[in-house]
Design a protein around this motif. Sequence first.
Motif, PDB file in Angstrom:
ATOM      1  N   PRO A  65       0.833  -1.218   0.000  1.00  0.00           N
ATOM      2  CA  PRO A  65       0.000   0.000   0.000  1.00  0.00           C
ATOM      3  C   PRO A  65       0.862   1.261   0.000  1.00  0.00           C
ATOM      4  N   ASP A  98      -5.631  -0.546  -0.467  1.00  0.00           N
ATOM      5  CA  ASP A  98      -5.964  -1.972  -0.550  1.00  0.00           C
ATOM      6  C   ASP A  98      -4.958  -2.752  -1.374  1.00  0.00           C
ATOM      7  N   THR A 100      -4.096  -2.228  -4.601  1.00  0.00           N
ATOM      8  CA  THR A 100      -4.432  -2.315  -6.023  1.00  0.00           C
ATOM      9  C   THR A 100      -4.175  -0.971  -6.706  1.00  0.00           C
TER      10      THR A 100
END
Length: 353
Positions: A65, A98, A100
């Motif tokens: 992250p 998260d 991504t």
Amino acid sequence: MNPCRCAGTPARPSAVVTVLVLVLLTLGAPLTGGAKAAEGPTAKVSQAEAGTGGTVTVTGARWRPRALLTLLICGQNMIGGTNSCANGDGRAVTVGADGTFTKKLPVAEPPKPCPCVIHIATATGEAAAADVAFKVAGHPVAPLPKERSGGERLSVLSARLDGSSGLLTWFGAPPSRRLVVTVGNLGSTPARDPVFEVGTSHGVFAPSWEEQRWRGTIQPGKKAQVKLDVELSAGAHGDYLVSLRYGSKLLVEQPWAVGRPWGVTLFWVLLCVVAAATVFRIGMAVVDKVRPRTARAAPPPPASPPPSTGPAGANGARPALPWFTPDTAPEAPPHHQISAPSEEIRSTPKGTT
């Protein structure tokens, strides 16, 4: 006897089942842990092929992250490192909380032929990378070069030069640094005791290479920190370029700005000053030696003290009278003139007037 046998018979299958369950659980634990360990950052593209001028959407998951990532389109499966990538058309993206990300990447032709990949790597923090196969429409395709050392494929993830110049370097000693690179093995076989080539170049000249063996093993999919020494010639200064090569593959190039050794300049300035002063003194000594000599006049005799013109002292000498000149000083009367009246007085008979 028979009832006892019948009563003990059902217990055997349950014991066997229990043992089998324990064995399966024991074997399943490492398999599950290995699957979790094998999980790493992943990435995928919206389309496997696109032409120059278009865009492709890259998405990723399981990244650290808030990490900063770089996205590049590279030729020859990035065998030559970032030198085979279209660096001018790369993009950067920050991973979400998260893990991504989603980023549109413009399609550009890399400097090397395909097969091509989209290379995603972390720019800060712990190193992590992922490659996704991608085809640039219309870009030439060529077979991959053969690796000299086997199935290992080394790539540099980060590089820097450590060290600083000391006092001796300021006076012309050879400047030295340590090239610290993080090398990852993207191949299928381990790289054992790899031999790297370190080159230094200045200006338009070609680099001079020196082989250095690194003791260690880099397993497939792993990375290691490699430290190699770099040294220039004595008195070197200016802009240099340090290159690292493995086999026929150029891994990284690192600029190095070397300061001028001002101590040498100061030494030569002082030497010129001392030499000029020495030549001047020698010249003056020669001129003084060869010039003609002239007769020197005899020194005048020492001045005699002025005669004393004052009244007589204890030894009968007349002391000097500074307030009179010698020709105007008063003279004392003679001794006979002072004593004559007393004799006349003594010779007069008594009773005479």
